[in-house]
Motif scaffolding. Structure first.
Motif, PDB file in Angstrom:
ATOM      1  N   CYS A 105      85.965  51.578 -12.681  1.00 28.02           N
ATOM      2  CA  CYS A 105      86.210  53.007 -12.561  1.00 28.02           C
ATOM      3  C   CYS A 105      85.086  53.705 -13.311  1.00 28.02           C
ATOM      4  CB  CYS A 105      87.538  53.393 -13.197  1.00 28.02           C
ATOM      5  SG  CYS A 105      88.955  52.719 -12.318  1.00 28.02           S
ATOM      6  N   CYS A 106      84.485  54.707 -12.683  1.00 28.23           N
ATOM      7  CA  CYS A 106      83.410  55.446 -13.351  1.00 28.23           C
ATOM      8  C   CYS A 106      83.843  56.897 -13.517  1.00 28.23           C
ATOM      9  CB  CYS A 106      82.108  55.346 -12.578  1.00 28.23           C
ATOM     10  SG  CYS A 106      80.769  56.215 -13.429  1.00 28.23           S
ATOM     11  N   HIS A 107      83.781  57.350 -14.772  1.00 31.35           N
ATOM     12  CA  HIS A 107      84.268  58.685 -15.100  1.00 31.35           C
ATOM     13  C   HIS A 107      83.142  59.704 -15.235  1.00 31.35           C
ATOM     14  CE1 HIS A 107      88.368  57.103 -16.093  1.00 31.35           C
ATOM     15  NE2 HIS A 107      87.674  56.007 -16.262  1.00 31.35           N
ATOM     16  N   CYS A 108      81.938  59.349 -14.766  1.00 29.67           N
ATOM     17  CA  CYS A 108      80.813  60.281 -14.917  1.00 29.67           C
ATOM     18  C   CYS A 108      81.018  61.500 -14.014  1.00 29.67           C
ATOM     19  CB  CYS A 108      79.483  59.583 -14.625  1.00 29.67           C
ATOM     20  SG  CYS A 108      79.051  59.437 -12.886  1.00 29.67           S
ATOM     21  N   ARG A 109      80.262  62.542 -14.278  1.00 29.90           N
ATOM     22  CA  ARG A 109      80.414  63.784 -13.512  1.00 29.90           C
ATOM     23  C   ARG A 109      80.051  63.585 -12.036  1.00 29.90           C
ATOM     24  NH1 ARG A 109      83.280  67.333 -13.316  1.00 29.90           N
ATOM     25  NH2 ARG A 109      81.852  69.011 -12.814  1.00 29.90           N
ATOM     26  N   ASP A 110      79.041  62.754 -11.773  1.00 26.85           N
ATOM     27  CA  ASP A 110      78.674  62.493 -10.379  1.00 26.85           C
ATOM     28  C   ASP A 110      79.854  61.891  -9.621  1.00 26.85           C
ATOM     29  OD1 ASP A 110      76.145  63.480 -10.373  1.00 26.85           O
ATOM     30  OD2 ASP A 110      75.135  61.538 -10.480  1.00 26.85           O
ATOM     31  N   CYS A 111      80.544  60.961 -10.248  1.00 26.91           N
ATOM     32  CA  CYS A 111      81.676  60.310  -9.578  1.00 26.91           C
ATOM     33  C   CYS A 111      82.846  61.269  -9.432  1.00 26.91           C
ATOM     34  CB  CYS A 111      82.086  59.042 -10.309  1.00 26.91           C
ATOM     35  SG  CYS A 111      80.899  57.694 -10.045  1.00 26.91           S
ATOM     36  N   GLN A 112      82.997  62.173 -10.402  1.00 23.91           N
ATOM     37  CA  GLN A 112      84.054  63.187 -10.265  1.00 23.91           C
ATOM     38  C   GLN A 112      83.744  64.108  -9.085  1.00 23.91           C
ATOM     39  OE1 GLN A 112      84.744  65.101 -14.067  1.00 23.91           O
ATOM     40  NE2 GLN A 112      85.191  63.160 -15.082  1.00 23.91           N
TER      41      GLN A 112
HETATM   42 ZN   LIG Z   1      79.799  57.473 -12.011  1.00 21.19          ZN
END
Ligand SMILES: [Zn+2]
Ligand SMILES: [Zn+2]
Length: 150
Positions: free
Chosen positions: A28-35
């Motif tokens: 799971c990636c919580h970075c802004r791009d992934c959001q």
């Molecule tokens: Zn990400």
């Protein structure tokens, strides 16, 4: 016998299958791009070799953009419903399939959580999963953790 996981976009125009035995890891990636990309709190990335992902029906549109590190990223999505299916670097051997597009997501267990310092305040990261404040330097631990669980 190889296990195969089918998946597709929301409207069903694009269908694919994955050779599940070749999955490297699930994060799971919580970075802004992934959001932004998911329109949600985090992205789910199933990391597989490019050739382990087979497009069975439909064709994909591509949006090219530069990552924060400057590398060229290619985002693949259904031209009809806009659903993102996978991302891959220009020449990378691995691609990141959006795990929520699999037909059956019940068995998915993320091995790790990335960019936790960007995570929504209400998100609870399971203590059993690996977690990183940003990007991990190497993938080995994530790959090992995924295969321990699987
Ligand atoms: Zn990400
Ligand atoms: Zn679609």
């Amino acid at each position: 016998m190889a296990r195969t996981w089918p998946g597709g976009c929301q409207c069903g125009q694009v269908r694919y299958r994955i050779d599940a035995d070749r999955v490297k890891t699930l994060c799971c990636c919580h970075c802004r791009d992934c959001q932004k990309q998911s329109g949600s709190a985090f992205g789910m990335s199933l990391i597989v070799p490019r050739e382990a992902l087979v497009l069975e029906r439909g064709s994909l549109s591509v949006w090219e953009h530069r990552s924060a590190r400057g590398s060229l990223k290619r985002a693949h999505f259904c031209p009809r419903c806009g659903g993102r299916l996978y991302d891959g670097g220009e020449a990378s051997v691995l691609v990141s399939v959006k795990a929520g597009t699999l037909d059956d997501t019940a068995a998915l267990r993320p091995a790790g959580h990335l960019w936790t310092r960007r995570a929504q305040a209400w998100v609870q990261i399971p203590a059993s999963a690996l977690h990183y404040e940003g990007e991990p330097e190497r993938d080995d631990d994530l790959n090992e953790a995924y295969h321990r669980e699987a």
